[in-house]
Design a protein around this motif. Structure first.
Motif, PDB file in Angstrom:
ATOM      1  N   VAL A   1       0.810  -1.424   0.090  1.00  0.00           N
ATOM      2  CA  VAL A   1      -0.108   0.019  -0.059  1.00  0.00           C
ATOM      3  C   VAL A   1       0.882   1.308   0.109  1.00  0.00           C
ATOM      4  O   VAL A   1       0.662   2.427  -0.619  1.00  0.00           O
ATOM      5  N   HIS A   2       1.758   1.449   0.792  1.00  0.00           N
ATOM      6  CA  HIS A   2       2.979   2.311   0.888  1.00  0.00           C
ATOM      7  C   HIS A   2       3.280   2.680  -0.441  1.00  0.00           C
ATOM      8  O   HIS A   2       3.459   3.739  -0.954  1.00  0.00           O
ATOM      9  N   GLY A   3       3.999   1.688  -1.237  1.00  0.00           N
ATOM     10  CA  GLY A   3       4.611   1.770  -2.509  1.00  0.00           C
ATOM     11  C   GLY A   3       3.616   2.456  -3.533  1.00  0.00           C
ATOM     12  O   GLY A   3       3.869   3.214  -4.319  1.00  0.00           O
ATOM     13  N   VAL A   4       2.321   2.069  -3.403  1.00  0.00           N
ATOM     14  CA  VAL A   4       1.171   2.591  -4.430  1.00  0.00           C
ATOM     15  C   VAL A   4       0.833   3.881  -4.048  1.00  0.00           C
ATOM     16  O   VAL A   4       0.607   4.804  -4.947  1.00  0.00           O
ATOM     17  N   ALA A   5       0.841   4.249  -2.790  1.00  0.00           N
ATOM     18  CA  ALA A   5       0.750   5.660  -2.578  1.00  0.00           C
ATOM     19  C   ALA A   5       1.410   6.686  -2.894  1.00  0.00           C
ATOM     20  O   ALA A   5       1.336   7.685  -3.321  1.00  0.00           O
ATOM     21  N   LEU A   6       2.896   6.396  -2.667  1.00  0.00           N
ATOM     22  CA  LEU A   6       3.955   7.060  -3.060  1.00  0.00           C
ATOM     23  C   LEU A   6       3.839   7.241  -4.406  1.00  0.00           C
ATOM     24  O   LEU A   6       3.995   8.527  -5.331  1.00  0.00           O
ATOM     25  N   SER A   7       3.650   6.153  -5.302  1.00  0.00           N
ATOM     26  CA  SER A   7       3.653   6.261  -6.715  1.00  0.00           C
ATOM     27  C   SER A   7       2.338   7.005  -7.271  1.00  0.00           C
ATOM     28  O   SER A   7       2.602   8.229  -8.124  1.00  0.00           O
ATOM     29  N   GLY A   8       1.116   7.140  -6.529  1.00  0.00           N
ATOM     30  CA  GLY A   8       0.309   7.937  -6.819  1.00  0.00           C
ATOM     31  C   GLY A   8       0.451   9.187  -6.679  1.00  0.00           C
ATOM     32  O   GLY A   8      -0.133  10.168  -7.304  1.00  0.00           O
ATOM     33  N   MET A   9       1.130   9.870  -5.412  1.00  0.00           N
ATOM     34  CA  MET A   9       1.325  10.986  -5.229  1.00  0.00           C
ATOM     35  C   MET A   9       2.238  11.717  -6.374  1.00  0.00           C
ATOM     36  O   MET A   9       2.137  12.715  -6.757  1.00  0.00           O
ATOM     37  N   MET A  10       3.326  10.888  -6.835  1.00  0.00           N
ATOM     38  CA  MET A  10       4.034  11.428  -7.894  1.00  0.00           C
ATOM     39  C   MET A  10       3.479  11.647  -9.150  1.00  0.00           C
ATOM     40  O   MET A  10       3.484  12.600  -9.849  1.00  0.00           O
ATOM     41  N   LEU A  11       2.447  10.688  -9.532  1.00  0.00           N
ATOM     42  CA  LEU A  11       1.585  10.942 -10.878  1.00  0.00           C
ATOM     43  C   LEU A  11       0.646  11.955 -10.413  1.00  0.00           C
ATOM     44  O   LEU A  11       0.460  12.818 -11.773  1.00  0.00           O
ATOM     45  N   LEU A  12      -0.060  12.311  -9.375  1.00  0.00           N
ATOM     46  CA  LEU A  12      -0.703  13.487  -9.166  1.00  0.00           C
ATOM     47  C   LEU A  12       0.051  15.048  -9.389  1.00  0.00           C
ATOM     48  O   LEU A  12      -0.469  15.581  -9.739  1.00  0.00           O
ATOM     49  N   ALA A  13       1.161  14.800  -8.891  1.00  0.00           N
ATOM     50  CA  ALA A  13       1.920  15.997  -9.020  1.00  0.00           C
ATOM     51  C   ALA A  13       2.413  16.243 -10.536  1.00  0.00           C
ATOM     52  O   ALA A  13       2.400  17.268 -10.902  1.00  0.00           O
ATOM     53  N   HIS A  14       2.775  15.173 -11.020  1.00  0.00           N
ATOM     54  CA  HIS A  14       3.186  15.149 -12.523  1.00  0.00           C
ATOM     55  C   HIS A  14       1.814  16.094 -13.289  1.00  0.00           C
ATOM     56  O   HIS A  14       2.020  16.533 -14.170  1.00  0.00           O
ATOM     57  N   ALA A  15       0.539  15.440 -12.841  1.00  0.00           N
ATOM     58  CA  ALA A  15      -0.709  15.661 -13.575  1.00  0.00           C
ATOM     59  C   ALA A  15      -1.119  17.093 -13.336  1.00  0.00           C
ATOM     60  O   ALA A  15      -2.084  17.520 -13.640  1.00  0.00           O
ATOM     61  N   HIS A  16      -0.280  17.803 -12.175  1.00  0.00           N
ATOM     62  CA  HIS A  16      -0.607  19.182 -11.516  1.00  0.00           C
ATOM     63  C   HIS A  16      -2.156  19.247 -10.964  1.00  0.00           C
ATOM     64  O   HIS A  16      -3.032  19.878 -11.234  1.00  0.00           O
ATOM     65  N   ALA A  17      -2.481  17.846 -10.206  1.00  0.00           N
ATOM     66  CA  ALA A  17      -3.661  17.886  -9.663  1.00  0.00           C
ATOM     67  C   ALA A  17      -3.760  18.681  -8.403  1.00  0.00           C
ATOM     68  O   ALA A  17      -2.823  19.371  -8.210  1.00  0.00           O
ATOM     69  N   PRO A  18      -5.084  18.863  -7.829  1.00  0.00           N
ATOM     70  CA  PRO A  18      -5.107  19.776  -6.901  1.00  0.00           C
ATOM     71  C   PRO A  18      -4.466  19.463  -5.595  1.00  0.00           C
ATOM     72  O   PRO A  18      -3.989  18.035  -5.292  1.00  0.00           O
TER      73      PRO A  18
END
Length: 399
Positions: free
Chosen positions: A86-103
């Motif tokens: 779960v930790h690995g998925v959450a950190l990967s998601g954070m990077m994808l969200l940052a790259h997409a300029h999410a809120p």
């Protein structure tokens, strides 16, 4: 100096779990600075970057005692595997969200999940040493070695992350964090031969935090964690103010380097004074060593000051874990040590938040004052409550 450490690795299975635990713990020193650099790169605000880093630490702090209790009840492997995935998925998601300029709130949300699913791998490594070693001298050497290993991690991790983020890509540091965390933790979990057995007990024991000595040590670690969290954020900003942001990792490595050197020395000695006295002296030295940091204005001078500021860190942490090992029953050892980690995590969250806001408002040099005040608070709390640590309750047999 290496004498006391020489015989540790003849212990059955020690080399394997120490190596796997080391790899899985390397990201400890990389995560905060990696998130700070990433969020700052997309927001331009140290306050926001510090707040996201603080959320990760805060979520870890809240969840660590629970994961520690689950480990004591079900065993290390059964808890580590789902948590680290779960930790690995959450950190990967954070990077994808940052790259997409999410809120920005999505970064806080993914950071909270990443922090809550992080585990205190260092506590579990120490629990394995405690299970395998019955001799108090060897256990002192083992705990000292683990603290030195932590400092090696904190010497190399921030500098490596800063170089990756500034020279390769702002996401590179966190990508390495995911790979090392998941790979090292899974390898550690698979080493069943040295895993401490689940200790069953009939009586309904409360949480280790109810033990006065553990509560005191947790309060001290809370204040010390605030020092660490503040210094991480403020040092990055200080290096930028000096015109060399990439030097931040090397400045952070300086304070960890001081801690590593003192940890090797501390673990190699055979101490005649009791643990309580060692803790009090370590906290006093911590405050005295941090004082010059407030007066430095250039990168070379600050590196030297931070090195001396780090000299008391490792001995103080070694002593703290040793005290908890004596205060807490065997059936609750992982949870007891997790309370130290959770206290440090809370402190890091407070320090990162305060450091970011104070840096934005008053500049990095002035923001170091908050870290100094927290160091002073740790000393005052430790000295005032040290009577609770004078005669630690003997641990249950750890065989």
């Amino acid at each position: 100096m290496v004498g006391p450490y020489r015989g540790l690795f003849s212990t059955r299975g020690a080399k394997s779990f120490v190596l796997a635990g080391f790899v899985g713990r390397i990201p400890i020193s990389m995560l905060g600075i990696g998130i700070t650099l990433l969020v700052h790169s997309i927001t331009g605000s140290y306050a926001t970057a510090g707040a996201v880093a603080a959320i990760v630490s805060l979520a870890f702090a809240v969840a660590a005692p629970l994961s520690g209790r689950l480990v004591d009840r079900f065993g290390q492997a059964r808890i580590l595997v789902p948590f680290v995935l779960v930790h690995g998925v959450a950190l990967s998601g954070m990077m994808l969200l940052a790259h997409a300029h999410a809120p920005i709130w999505t970064l806080f949300a993914s950071g909270a999940i990443a922090g809550a699913s992080a585990t205190s791998l260092g506590s579990m490594v120490r629990a394995r040493w405690s299970h395998l070693l019955s001799d108090s001298g060897k256990l002192h050497a083992a705990f000292s070695f683990e603290s030195v290993a932590d400092e090696v991690i904190f010497v190399t991790g921030p500098a490596f992350t800063a170089v990756l983020a500034t020279s390769v890509n702002v996401y590179a540091g966190l990508i390495v964090v995911v790979v090392l965390t998941v790979g090292g933790t899974l390898a550690f979990a698979l080493l069943k031969g040295t895993e401490p057995p689940v200790v069953r007990h009939r009586e309904n024991k409360g949480s280790p935090i109810a033990i006065p000595g553990v509560a005191l040590l947790s309060a001290v670690m809370l204040a010390m964690g605030a020092v660490f969290g503040c210094v991480d954020i403020v040092t990055i900003a200080f290096a930028e103010e000096q015109g060399n942001k990439g030097a931040a990792g090397f400045l952070l490595a300086a304070i960890s380097g001081g801690s590593m050197v003192s940890g090797l020395w501390y673990g190699a000695r055979s101490w005649k004074i009791d643990l309580r006295s060692r803790l009090v002296r370590g906290l006093i030295v911590f405050v005295a060593g941090f004082t010059p940091v407030l007066l430095m204005g250039g990168l070379p001078a600050m590196a030297v000051a931070l090195f001396f500021a780090g000299l008391a860190i490792s001995p103080t942490l070694i002593t703290t874990f040793s005290l908890v090992e004596r205060l807490v029953p065997a059936a609750q050892l992982t949870e007891g040590m997790a309370w130290l980690s959770t206290s440090i995590g809370f402190g890091v969250a407070v320090g990162a938040w305060a450091g970011g806001h104070l840096t934005d408002s008053y500049g990095a040099s002035n923001a170091y004052g908050f870290a100094y005040a927290c160091a002073l608070l740790a000393m005052l709390v430790g000295v005032a409550g040290s009577s609770w640590l004078r005669t630690p309750v003997a641990s249950e047999t750890r065989s």
